[in-house]
Design an enzyme around this catalytic site. Structure first.
Site, PDB file in Angstrom:
ATOM      1  N   LYS A 262       0.604  -1.735  -0.002  1.00 42.16           N
ATOM      2  CA  LYS A 262       0.203   0.313   0.364  1.00 42.16           C
ATOM      3  C   LYS A 262       0.886   1.523  -0.100  1.00 42.16           C
ATOM      4  O   LYS A 262       1.524   1.539   1.389  1.00 42.16           O
ATOM      5  CB  LYS A 262      -1.181  -0.687   0.890  1.00 42.16           C
ATOM      6  CG  LYS A 262      -1.429   0.836   1.435  1.00 42.16           C
ATOM      7  CD  LYS A 262      -2.832   0.909   2.547  1.00 42.16           C
ATOM      8  CE  LYS A 262      -3.655   2.078   2.208  1.00 42.16           C
ATOM      9  NZ  LYS A 262      -3.218   3.380   2.209  1.00 42.16           N
ATOM     10  N   GLU A 414       2.855   1.692   3.728  1.00 41.77           N
ATOM     11  CA  GLU A 414       2.137   1.985   4.861  1.00 41.77           C
ATOM     12  C   GLU A 414       1.584   0.915   5.450  1.00 41.77           C
ATOM     13  O   GLU A 414       0.865   1.677   6.144  1.00 41.77           O
ATOM     14  CB  GLU A 414       0.637   2.721   4.174  1.00 41.77           C
ATOM     15  CG  GLU A 414       0.619   4.830   4.214  1.00 41.77           C
ATOM     16  CD  GLU A 414      -1.145   5.011   4.097  1.00 41.77           C
ATOM     17  OE1 GLU A 414      -1.764   5.675   5.354  1.00 41.77           O
ATOM     18  OE2 GLU A 414      -0.991   4.499   3.034  1.00 41.77           O
ATOM     19  N   LYS A 419      -6.361  -8.324  -1.589  1.00 44.30           N
ATOM     20  CA  LYS A 419      -7.709  -8.279  -2.803  1.00 44.30           C
ATOM     21  C   LYS A 419      -8.359  -9.781  -2.702  1.00 44.30           C
ATOM     22  O   LYS A 419      -7.641 -10.015  -3.598  1.00 44.30           O
ATOM     23  CB  LYS A 419      -7.279  -6.701  -3.582  1.00 44.30           C
ATOM     24  CG  LYS A 419      -6.367  -6.096  -3.560  1.00 44.30           C
ATOM     25  CD  LYS A 419      -6.390  -5.351  -4.683  1.00 44.30           C
ATOM     26  CE  LYS A 419      -5.982  -3.598  -4.569  1.00 44.30           C
ATOM     27  NZ  LYS A 419      -5.729  -2.979  -5.340  1.00 44.30           N
TER      28      LYS A 419
HETATM   29  N1  LIG Z   1      -1.594  -1.449  -4.338  1.00 42.58           N
HETATM   30  C1  LIG Z   1      -2.904  -0.812  -3.558  1.00 42.58           C
HETATM   31  N2  LIG Z   1      -3.521  -1.200  -4.205  1.00 42.58           N
HETATM   32  C2  LIG Z   1      -5.345   0.073  -4.469  1.00 42.58           C
HETATM   33  N3  LIG Z   1      -4.695   1.197  -3.175  1.00 42.58           N
HETATM   34  C3  LIG Z   1      -3.693   1.847  -3.276  1.00 42.58           C
HETATM   35  C4  LIG Z   1      -2.366   0.448  -3.768  1.00 42.58           C
HETATM   36  N4  LIG Z   1      -1.619   1.301  -2.721  1.00 42.58           N
HETATM   37  C5  LIG Z   1      -2.142   2.483  -2.876  1.00 42.58           C
HETATM   38  N5  LIG Z   1      -2.915   2.703  -2.106  1.00 42.58           N
HETATM   39  C6  LIG Z   1      -3.644   4.099  -2.183  1.00 42.58           C
HETATM   40  O1  LIG Z   1      -4.305   3.888  -0.197  1.00 42.58           O
HETATM   41  C7  LIG Z   1      -5.086   4.325  -1.177  1.00 42.58           C
HETATM   42  C8  LIG Z   1      -7.141   3.679  -0.206  1.00 42.58           C
HETATM   43  O2  LIG Z   1      -6.126   3.952   1.479  1.00 42.58           O
HETATM   44  P1  LIG Z   1      -6.067   5.153   1.762  1.00 42.58           P
HETATM   45  O3  LIG Z   1      -6.311   4.872   3.886  1.00 42.58           O
HETATM   46  O4  LIG Z   1      -4.702   6.390   2.175  1.00 42.58           O
HETATM   47  O5  LIG Z   1      -7.570   5.761   1.097  1.00 42.58           O
HETATM   48  P2  LIG Z   1      -7.493   7.445   2.301  1.00 42.58           P
HETATM   49  O6  LIG Z   1      -7.442   7.850   0.541  1.00 42.58           O
HETATM   50  O7  LIG Z   1      -7.975   7.944   2.861  1.00 42.58           O
HETATM   51  O8  LIG Z   1      -9.777   7.257   1.428  1.00 42.58           O
HETATM   52  P3  LIG Z   1     -10.117   6.602   2.932  1.00 42.58           P
HETATM   53  O9  LIG Z   1      -9.589   6.211   3.934  1.00 42.58           O
HETATM   54  O10 LIG Z   1     -11.841   6.981   2.380  1.00 42.58           O
HETATM   55  O11 LIG Z   1     -10.565   5.001   1.859  1.00 42.58           O
HETATM   56  C9  LIG Z   1      -6.368   4.186  -2.022  1.00 42.58           C
HETATM   57  O12 LIG Z   1      -7.027   5.041  -3.066  1.00 42.58           O
HETATM   58  C10 LIG Z   1      -4.765   4.261  -2.882  1.00 42.58           C
HETATM   59  O13 LIG Z   1      -4.578   5.880  -3.171  1.00 42.58           O
HETATM   60 MG   LIG Z   2      -3.489   6.979   0.984  1.00 41.23          MG
END
Ligand SMILES: Nc1ncnc2c1ncn2[C@@H]1O[C@H](COP(=O)(O)OP(=O)(O)OP(=O)(O)O)[C@@H](O)[C@H]1O
Ligand SMILES: [Mg+2]
Ligand SMILES: [Mg+2]
Length: 609
Positions: A262, A414, A419
């Site tokens: 992530k 992070e 999935k």
């Molecule tokens: N391998 C990955 N697959 C999908 N998303 C990823 C991946 N790596 C990084 N991301 C990021 O992680 C995000 C999802 O987690 P995150 O907690 O950062 O979301 P956010 O933008 O804060 O939204 P929310 O907290 O509302 O879900 C995705 O929107 C994307 O930007």
């Molecule tokens: Mg993010």
């Protein structure tokens, strides 16, 4: 129609009122349907178009004053007293309902709103004020109220965009019935119609295309006429937070799944048209191509020759060229947002691609992740430090996943995204927070599961070392059902000196004299100044507790008390989220519930104020 919707609180009744209205428009004035829909959702164009209502308070006050012969100061004090610009405008127009005067027509109002929103140049203020004045002069009854609220960009009568889609589906389905159906069959028809319209809209979120297609070919042909299109952004698929690897295994038991790094950067949805044009959209469907002029060129080197048009889902991450490694989000956020020139670029970016939604004219949304991933790997090639595929493994054992999680952290990520890979459960679901995508963040294992994104609605004046800036802020989550901002905590930790200074000056423009009628707060947590709900902050917290003071998720886990964050800490500004994209009351309640489950087995108690 707006009056009737505003008086009603039951979602089903609202849908019926709206359905009835749309049916008549489709019959009597189909050419007005598109404008009616836009007035209902308080927009002028598709979201990605960037054309916003949201005319400033002072300009509206000026227009009301001129239209009604009052002073600016008088109108301003009326607004403070009544708490609603619409009511102030209405209080006057009621007094002089003009006999036999011109009536406002839908398309005229829509066009006028558009002219007001797009007016630019030195004389634009006068143009806007004059236009609003002339609209107000023709308003009758409650029209002025809804007109002013529309101009502010806050119609707030309970017409969620999803309700509008359901009503559209029902209206078209009912209007096309040729014979009487049994209640059961009818319910089935309406359900199918709704599913079709919602899916199509999530893949092609443009009423400019959807409405003409519905009028032309009805619901039956919609899937054929409206498809995912390169150049039109779709809302990205979102993930559910989890707090332990065991939770992942419980959820995905018996299914094939994959773990990916992530990455902590900025979500980017990259579109390429057949003609080669590249557009980059943010998580929020805003066009951010101008922020990343360097990406297009990097991408070209990664595109294989047989790849023409595509929609790529990826994360743009700050990259350290000399050490060949990922840099934290804080570095990425120092990049300029607008009009970036090649020579401005101090922070290099690497694209980490994790999904492919569209390839060479065909939608891949309904293919499984295994299939989409195979096409992704086939359509692009790695260019180290410029374009890479998200690192992934197929793992089934706790130990392997744990090791991969540790590696991801070592590589400056992070945590993991987990999935589903195969079959019906592994399609791409635009705009959904799906249970088929789980996020595991290292520092939240056994904690509250995820950070929250909260709206800043007020501030407390600083004392001592913080004299001259704000000492703390009042935060709220968003409840999309009641359209209210519900307060959740006061925050004073996590700010650097520089943050305190820059927040203080940036919030100046957002100060309002009274809390909005749609802020839900307790008397004992009133801030010294109130803000317009606009800025979103990402916040981490130790845990959640039930509180008599705060209002988040009130009625969801306790009838009279809300949920509050303990030890909240500021992490970053989320300028890729609007106030309405903030963490919802339901999400807060869900986090509270799952924390309760975890602590039920003997750990610390909750119900702490
Ligand atoms: N391998 C990955 N697959 C999908 N998303 C990823 C991946 N790596 C990084 N991301 C990021 O992680 C995000 C999802 O987690 P995150 O907690 O950062 O979301 P956010 O933008 O804060 O939204 P929310 O907290 O509302 O879900 C995705 O929107 C994307 O930007
Ligand atoms: Mg993010
Ligand atoms: Mg988040």
């Amino acid at each position: 129609m707006f009056e009737r919707v505003e008086e009603t609180t039951k979602r089903l009744l609202i849908t019926d009122i709206l359905t009835h209205f749309f049916r008549r428009v489709i019959d009597k004035a189909p050419q007005d349907l598109l404008h009616c829909v836009y007035l209902c959702i308080n927009r002028l164009a598709p979201q990605y178009d960037g054309l916003e209502l949201g005319i400033g308070e002072s300009l509206l006050i000026k227009a009301i004053a001129q239209a009604t012969g009052r002073t600016n100061a008088k109108v301003k004090s009326d607004v403070a007293r009544l708490g609603d610009m619409g009511l102030v405008a209405k209080s006057r127009s009621n007094q002089k309902t003009m006999m036999g005067s011109r009536q406002l027509k839908v398309s005229y109002v829509f066009t006028a709103l558009k002219q007001i929103a797009t007016a630019s140049g030195t004389k634009s203020t006068t143009t806007k004020v004059d236009k609003i004045k002339s609209l107000l002069a023709t308003c009758q009854n409650n029209e002025a109220k809804y007109l002013m609220r529309s101009l502010e960009g806050k119609l707030r009568i309970g017409l969620a965009e999803q309700t509008v889609l359901i009503a559209l589906a029902h209206a078209f389905a009912l209007n096309s019935l040729t014979k009487r159906l049994s209640e059961e069959t009818l319910a089935e028809v309406l359900k199918d119609a709704t599913a079709t319209v919602k899916t199509v809209y999530s893949e092609l979120p443009s009423h400019n295309v959807l409405i003409p297609a519905l009028l032309e070919g009805g619901i039956q042909n919609l899937h054929a006429t409206c498809k995912l299109t390169a150049g039109i952004p779709v809302k990205p698929m979102l993930a559910h937070p989890t707090k332990a690897i065991s939770e992942v295994l419980d959820r995905f038991e018996g299914q094939l799944f994959t773990c990916e790094y992530k990455y902590d950067g900025e979500r980017a949805q990259i579109h390429r048209l057949d003609n080669g044009q590249i557009t980059i959209f943010s998580r929020n469907s805003e066009n951010m191509t101008a922020k990343y002029p360097d990406l297009a060129e990097k991408l070209l080197r990664a595109v294989n020759p047989q790849t023409k048009s595509f929609i790529l889902d990826c994360e743009a991450v700050a990259w350290d060229k000399s050490q060949q490694k990922i840099l934290p989000f804080q570095i990425l956020s120092t990049r300029k947002r607008k009009d970036v020139k090649e020579e401005d670029i101090k922070v290099a970016v690497c694209i980490f691609a994790f999904d492919l939604l569209y390839l060479n004219g065909r939608s891949l949304l309904r293919e499984s992740l295994v299939q989409r991933r195979a096409k992704l790997l086939d359509a692009f090639q790695t260019v180290d430090g410029d374009f890479q595929f998200a690192k992934a493994v197929v793992a089934t054992e706790v130990e392997t996943i744990q090791t991969f999680l540790d590696e991801s952290i070592r590589d400056n990520c992070e945590g993991l995204m987990v999935k589903t890979l195969d079959g019906e459960e592994a399609t791409y679901e635009p705009s959904k927070r799906s249970r088929n995508w789980l996020k595991v963040k290292k520092d939240y294992i056994m904690g509250i599961g995820d950070s929250l994104d909260l709206v800043v609605v007020g501030a407390y004046l600083g004392r001592g070392k913080r004299t001259g800036v704000y000492g703390g802020y009042l935060l709220a989550c968003y409840n999309p059902d009641s359209e209210q901002y519900e307060t959740i905590c006061k925050i004073g930790t996590g700010f650097s000196e520089a943050d305190l200074e820059s927040h203080y000056s940036e919030f100046k423009d957002l100060i309002i004299s009274q809390p909005r009628s749609y802020y839900s707060f307790g008397d004992s947590a009133k801030p010294d100044v109130w803000f317009n709900a606009k800025v979103v902050w990402e916040v981490k917290a130790a845990d959640l507790s039930i509180s008599p003071v705060y209002k988040a998720g009130i009625g969801k886990v306790d009838n009279n008390r809300g949920i509050s964050l303990r030890f909240p800490r500021f992490i970053r500004i989320r300028d890729d989220k609007s106030a309405e994209d903030a963490t919802s009351s339901d999400q807060v309640a869900e986090m509270y519930q799952s924390q309760k489950l975890n602590t039920a087995n003997g750990a610390a108690s909750d119900d702490d104020d």
